[in-house]
Design a protein around this motif. Structure first.
Motif, short mmCIF file in Angstrom:
data_model
loop_
_atom_site.label_atom_id
_atom_site.label_comp_id
_atom_site.label_asym_id
_atom_site.label_seq_id
_atom_site.Cartn_x
_atom_site.Cartn_y
_atom_site.Cartn_z
N PRO A 198 118.49 15.18 35.16
CA PRO A 198 118.96 15.14 36.45
C PRO A 198 120.52 15.66 36.23
O PRO A 198 121.05 16.44 37.41
N LEU A 199 121.18 15.24 35.27
CA LEU A 199 122.77 15.55 34.92
C LEU A 199 122.94 17.14 34.79
O LEU A 199 123.55 17.49 35.40
N PHE A 200 121.96 17.45 34.07
CA PHE A 200 121.89 19.06 33.58
C PHE A 200 121.86 19.63 34.91
O PHE A 200 122.73 20.85 35.21
N TYR A 201 120.88 19.44 36.16
CA TYR A 201 120.79 20.12 37.25
C TYR A 201 121.82 19.71 38.26
O TYR A 201 122.03 20.69 39.30
N ARG A 202 122.69 18.77 37.95
CA ARG A 202 124.03 18.67 38.70
C ARG A 202 125.04 19.74 38.41
O ARG A 202 125.74 20.21 39.18
N TYR A 203 124.77 20.21 37.13
CA TYR A 203 126.03 21.24 36.80
C TYR A 203 125.29 22.79 37.00
O TYR A 203 126.10 23.75 36.86
N PHE A 204 123.99 22.79 36.63
CA PHE A 204 123.48 24.14 36.68
C PHE A 204 122.32 24.24 37.42
O PHE A 204 121.34 23.43 37.27
N SER A 205 121.91 25.12 38.36
CA SER A 205 120.96 25.44 39.28
C SER A 205 119.60 25.59 38.46
O SER A 205 118.45 25.36 38.80
N SER A 206 119.82 26.33 37.29
CA SER A 206 118.79 26.70 36.47
C SER A 206 119.00 27.02 35.25
O SER A 206 119.97 27.16 34.85
N LEU A 207 118.03 27.18 34.20
CA LEU A 207 118.32 27.43 32.96
C LEU A 207 118.83 28.73 32.66
O LEU A 207 119.89 28.80 31.87
N ARG A 208 118.53 29.81 33.59
CA ARG A 208 118.99 31.14 33.51
C ARG A 208 120.64 31.10 33.64
O ARG A 208 121.09 31.74 32.98
N GLU A 209 121.09 30.15 34.61
CA GLU A 209 122.39 30.01 34.96
C GLU A 209 123.08 29.58 33.62
O GLU A 209 124.15 30.30 33.43
N LEU A 210 122.74 28.65 33.15
CA LEU A 210 123.33 28.22 31.93
C LEU A 210 123.30 29.56 30.94
O LEU A 210 124.24 29.63 30.08
N GLN A 211 122.32 30.07 30.63
CA GLN A 211 122.13 31.27 29.68
C GLN A 211 123.27 32.18 29.91
O GLN A 211 123.93 32.61 28.94
N VAL A 212 123.19 32.43 31.08
CA VAL A 212 124.36 33.44 31.61
C VAL A 212 125.65 32.96 31.36
O VAL A 212 126.59 33.63 30.83
N GLU A 213 126.11 31.69 31.68
CA GLU A 213 127.44 31.31 31.37
C GLU A 213 127.75 31.04 29.70
O GLU A 213 128.67 31.54 29.52
N ALA A 214 126.61 30.96 29.21
CA ALA A 214 126.79 30.70 27.50
C ALA A 214 127.27 31.98 27.09
O ALA A 214 128.18 32.25 26.22
N LEU A 215 126.45 32.99 27.40
CA LEU A 215 126.67 34.38 27.06
C LEU A 215 128.09 35.02 27.57
O LEU A 215 128.66 35.72 26.74
N ARG A 216 128.58 34.60 28.67
CA ARG A 216 129.75 34.70 29.18
C ARG A 216 130.78 34.19 28.16
O ARG A 216 131.98 34.94 28.14
N THR A 217 130.76 33.08 27.78
CA THR A 217 131.52 32.49 26.76
C THR A 217 131.92 33.52 25.72
O THR A 217 132.97 33.47 25.31
N VAL A 218 130.58 33.83 25.05
CA VAL A 218 130.76 34.95 23.92
C VAL A 218 131.83 36.41 24.37
O VAL A 218 132.77 36.27 23.90
N THR A 219 131.48 36.85 25.52
CA THR A 219 132.28 37.80 26.06
C THR A 219 133.75 37.48 26.21
O THR A 219 134.63 38.12 25.82
#
Length: 199
Positions: free
Chosen positions: A40-61
């Motif tokens: 539940p805490l995960f979904y408080r910050y990210f609406s989906s796994l895809r959103e987190l994946q994109v944010e993580a990859l944006r961290t790289v760029t």
């Protein structure tokens, strides 16, 4: 922990997991276990796994952009070598994320991550033009620099996956590649400056 700090912690957990497996194989359960939080805490910050994946990859760029933001003064070959060393450092730090970001056909690739990659490429071209003292590049020069950024990306992908070339040899070799490409372009366009090979 503040909301932003918790969000950053989840992104760090995802990037840590990307170090041992492809991003598309990392699940929400894996991330919450690594970050020691609940689903539940995960979904408080990210609406989906895809959103987190994109944010993580944006961290790289963003890391790649940051390493290109402020570089030491000096002759063009040294400035370019410093830039390439910075890119190598970031790519190595976020190894699996970098591979996922640039790998052809990655299921993580989106128009958003593609735009982030383009930002890195454009910044690299700006950096080279600045190092060369060129304010109005010719079409051939721009094409040359864009081709070189593709060489850098392909080299780093191969190096991360295979490690066949010693890390300490990469930056000088890549700058030598640029010097050779600029020399070839200058033979067709006399307005194109050349740089000395790396020492």
């Amino acid at each position: 922990m503040s909301p932003q700090a918790r969000r950053d912690d989840l992104i760090r957990a995802a990037l840590d997991l990307f170090g041992s497996r492809a991003p598309e194989l990392v699940t929400v359960d894996d991330i919450v276990a690594c970050a020691e939080v609940s689903r539940p805490l995960f979904y408080r910050y990210f609406s989906s796994l895809r959103e987190l994946q994109v944010e993580a990859l944006r961290t790289v760029t963003d890391g790649l952009i940051d390493r290109l933001a402020g570089l030491e003064e000096g002759p063009p070959p040294e400035r370019l070598r410093a830039a390439v060393r910075g890119l190598i450092d970031v790519a190595d730090s976020y190894r699996a994320g970098y591979i996922a970001l640039l790998r052809s056909g990655s299921v993580i690739a989106t128009s958003e991550t593609n735009a982030a990659i383009d930002r890195v490429r454009n910044r690299a071209v700006e950096l080279i033009l600045d190092a060369l003292g060129v304010t109005e590049p010719s079409p051939l020069l721009l094409l040359t620099l864009r081709c070189w950024t593709a060489v850098v990306e392909g080299t780093l992908l191969s190096w991360l996956q295979e490690g066949a070339v010693p890390r300490e040899d990469l930056d000088g070799w890549l700058v030598d590649q640029l010097a050779a490409m600029l020399a070839a372009t200058a033979a067709h366009d006399p307005t194109v400056p050349v740089v000395a090979a790396a020492q």
